[in-house]
Write an enzyme that holds these catalytic residues in place. Structure first.
Site, PDB file in Angstrom:
ATOM      1  CE1 TYR A  95      -4.735  13.549   4.678  1.00 49.17           C
ATOM      2  CE2 TYR A  95      -2.740  13.473   3.152  1.00 49.17           C
ATOM      3  CZ  TYR A  95      -3.793  14.544   3.792  1.00 49.17           C
ATOM      4  OH  TYR A  95      -3.919  15.517   3.983  1.00 49.17           O
ATOM      5  CG  HIS A 141      -4.074   1.716  -2.874  1.00 51.13           C
ATOM      6  ND1 HIS A 141      -5.092   0.651  -4.215  1.00 51.13           N
ATOM      7  CD2 HIS A 141      -3.866   2.212  -3.424  1.00 51.13           C
ATOM      8  CE1 HIS A 141      -4.358   1.240  -5.461  1.00 51.13           C
ATOM      9  NE2 HIS A 141      -3.731   1.536  -5.031  1.00 51.13           N
ATOM     10  CG  HIS A 194      -6.940   5.801  -6.492  1.00 48.78           C
ATOM     11  ND1 HIS A 194      -5.801   7.269  -6.318  1.00 48.78           N
ATOM     12  CD2 HIS A 194      -5.727   4.594  -5.734  1.00 48.78           C
ATOM     13  CE1 HIS A 194      -4.366   6.399  -6.923  1.00 48.78           C
ATOM     14  NE2 HIS A 194      -4.798   4.930  -6.120  1.00 48.78           N
TER      15      HIS A 194
END
Length: 166
Positions: A136, A50, A48
């Site tokens: 990342y 954000h 996932h």
């Protein structure tokens, strides 16, 4: 300004986003070229991600941007994921959850809370003990800008070998 959470369809044991981080970065770059927006903060985890985006005042169509990012990323990687019958009937890949979470940032305090949440997320999910060790993330960009110190946010109970003199 919006906060987003975007998930892969299959989250358990999936590292697709970090494994293909360059493809995801390129999907963002191409989409930003055609439909500008500013990424204030971002973190990509294995399954996932954000983001905090600042959209132009004349164009707040974030759904188009996400549709393009997801499609560009999906086209750039091999098609070997499990796909549900429903998705196959619609000609869809089985990479992304169809939905995502968006939140309109209300004020400076709300911004700071989401900004910190994004950068702490790899530690929260147990990927590492120090935020600075996750590549990342926009965290390093904000260290260079003086927003965060390099040793910001260490996991509770983690031994900081640098501070311990080792």
């Amino acid at each position: 300004m919006y906060f987003f959470t975007v998930n892969l369809a299959e989250r358990q044991g999936n590292d697709l986003l970090t494994r293909h981080a360059d493809a995801l970065r390129e999907a963002f770059r191409m989409t930003r070229q055609a439909h500008p927006f500013i990424v204030e903060a971002a973190v990509v985890l294995p399954e996932h991600l954000h983001c905090l985006w600042m959209l132009p005042s004349s164009d707040n169509d974030f759904s188009r941007r996400w549709r393009l990012i997801k499609a560009r990323f999906s086209r750039s990687i091999p098609a070997n994921e499990r796909t549900s019958p429903s998705r196959r009937r619609k000609g869809e890949r089985g990479i992304w959850q169809r939905r995502y979470w968006e939140h309109l940032i209300r004020d400076d305090r709300d911004f700071q809370r989401h900004f910190d949440y994004i950068h702490f997320n790899p530690v929260k999910h147990g990927h590492l003990a120090h935020v600075a060790d996750w590549s990342y993330s926009s965290f390093h960009r904000h260290v260079v800008r003086g927003v965060y110190p390099m040793d910001w946010a260490v996991a509770p109970g983690a031994i900081d070998l640098v501070s311990a003199g080792e």
